[in-house]
Design a protein around this motif. Structure first.
Motif, PDB file in Angstrom:
ATOM      1  N   ARG A 107       0.996  -1.141  -0.018  1.00  0.00           N
ATOM      2  CA  ARG A 107      -0.007   0.113  -0.140  1.00  0.00           C
ATOM      3  C   ARG A 107       0.945   1.249   0.078  1.00  0.00           C
ATOM      4  NH1 ARG A 107      -5.365   1.868  -0.278  1.00  0.00           N
ATOM      5  NH2 ARG A 107      -5.957   0.001   0.657  1.00  0.00           N
ATOM      6  N   ASP A 109      -2.099   3.779 -10.107  1.00  0.00           N
ATOM      7  CA  ASP A 109      -3.146   3.009 -10.790  1.00  0.00           C
ATOM      8  C   ASP A 109      -2.555   2.315 -12.003  1.00  0.00           C
ATOM      9  OD1 ASP A 109      -6.193   2.344 -10.812  1.00  0.00           O
ATOM     10  OD2 ASP A 109      -5.890   3.156 -12.804  1.00  0.00           O
ATOM     11  N   PRO A 154      -2.533   0.519  -5.043  1.00  0.00           N
ATOM     12  CA  PRO A 154      -3.383   1.266  -4.358  1.00  0.00           C
ATOM     13  C   PRO A 154      -2.657   2.375  -3.644  1.00  0.00           C
ATOM     14  CG  PRO A 154      -3.135  -0.755  -3.068  1.00  0.00           C
ATOM     15  CD  PRO A 154      -2.383  -0.968  -4.323  1.00  0.00           C
TER      16      PRO A 154
END
Length: 410
Positions: free
Chosen positions: A32, A44, A49
């Protein structure tokens, strides 16, 4: 296994963290990213993410965030520390590690979140000049007054630490108290830790070992870029001899007139008998109506820099590494932060030269280009290109996973 990567910085901070993220993912980790919202599209595109941190970095850097233009870093530090803390705390519970780089207030918030959650925290520097060492002085910090008689590296680093405490100590400790954490006495050393990663190439940015820090130098973290160049750029490149690329990346070049800078760099390149390729960037460089000059936006520099005669740029760690890896001679026009360091390194290695001052004129840049375009500079750049590591992100990913594994076994 989940790893959280954190930065509040420009593209030069986000790109290397993305390179690390992709290697971690290839090795089976879930990743993350906490970063400015500007980079949602980039992340993206590689299926990473994003948890947004703070204001858009370009808007902040160019004075477009309401009420922040005159505040300066110390003025926004409290908000940035809290925003980074909230972003990391929201995604890092139960993760295996938090790896962070970028601005010091955001780093303090990231470390506080890791500490609160009981998660290992790893600081990363993209340049050796940021890390305290008896072998080199610290980079001057805006607003810092250095006594003329103070010349020793150790005492200069002590003064640097005092300055960081003065600028950020109260802010950071007020935030820590608000979340139930004890105060820290040495903000810089708390954020940097005693065992940082150094994501810089050992030839371009060597680290000299010192007892004060256990630095793991991995090489630069490079995100492989396989995008083709746009068709109109390909047509320009094919229409004549190799151009000189000029672009200043995520530098708005405050205090300089964009039109004047554009005219100066175009004239300088033409004086050397070369075509001109401008990277518009945050400086907003613009072309004229002659067919020997072309302007591009964000493109694959890993491919482009192999097809130009020289690269004129601001001296960000990533751009310096990309140009060196491509074997392109460089002229660095440093603006802030570690950019003067990279200008010095390019000069010392003989793969280009640093420009004196942040605003080039036609004459000053033409003189620098004479050095960069000399045959001996090109030959040296080609030789150094063969030494630049490309596996830094992979090495860092393996070191990090090994560290996590040892902690788990302990």
């Amino acid at each position: 296994m989940r790893v959280v990567l954190v930065t509040y910085g420009s593209r030069g901070d986000v790109e290397p963290m993305t390179g690390l993220a992709l290697r971690l993912a290839a090795l089976g980790a879930e990743v993350r990213m906490c970063a400015p919202p500007d980079f949602a599209k980039l992340l993206d595109s590689v299926d990473l993410p994003l948890s947004p941190v703070g204001w858009p970095i370009r808007a902040l850097a160019t004075g477009a965030v309401p009420g922040k233009a005159q505040a300066g870093l110390s003025g926004i530090a409290a908000e940035l520390t809290a925003m980074a803390y909230e972003a990391v705390a929201g995604v890092a519970e139960g993760c295996a590690a938090v790896v962070a780089t970028g601005s010091l207030p955001a780093l303090a918030g990231a470390r506080a979140a890791a500490e609160k959650l009981g998660v290992p925290y790893v600081f990363t520097s993209m340049s050796p000049c940021y890390l305290p060492s008896p072998h080199h002085p610290p980079r001057p910090w805006p607003g810092q007054v250095i006594p003329a008689e103070m010349t020793g590296n150790r005492e200069l680093w002590d003064l640097h630490a005092e300055h960081m405490n003065t600028m950020f100590g109260e802010t950071v400790n007020t935030h820590r108290a608000s979340i139930g954490l004890p105060p820290v006495d040495h903000i810089r050393d708390h954020v940097f830790t005693g065992h940082p990663f150094l994501a810089a190439d050992p030839v371009l940015g060597p680290w000299q070992e010192t007892p004060e820090l256990a630095v793991a130098q991995t090489g630069a973290w490079i995100r492989p870029d396989e995008r083709p160049l746009p068709a109109d750029l390909e047509a320009f490149l094919a229409a004549g001899a190799e151009p000189v690329y000029v672009g200043f990346g995520s530098m708005p070049m405050r205090g300089a007139n964009t039109q004047e800078v554009s005219r100066a760099v175009i004239e300088a390149v033409r004086t050397q008998g070369r075509r001109v390729l401008l990277g518009s960037g945050w400086a907003g460089l613009t072309t004229d109506d002659r067919d020997d000059c072309f302007v591009v936006g964000e493109v694959n520099q890993q491919v482009l820099f192999r097809r130009v005669a020289a690269v004129v740029h601001h001296g960000g760690a990533g751009t310096t590494t990309t140009a060196a890896r491509a074997g392109a001679p460089q002229v660095i026009v440093p603006q802030v932060a570690d950019q003067p360091y990279w200008a010095d390194r390019v000069t010392e290695l003989g793969i280009g030269t640093g420009h004196h001052g942040p605003t080039p004129t036609a004459g000053s840049l033409s003189a620098a280009l004479e050095t960069a375009l000399a045959p001996e500079t090109g030959a040296r750049a080609a030789a150094v290109a063969e030494t630049v590591r490309t596996d830094g992100a992979e090495l860092a990913a393996k070191l990090l996973l090994d560290m996590i594994g040892r902690r788990g076994r302990g």
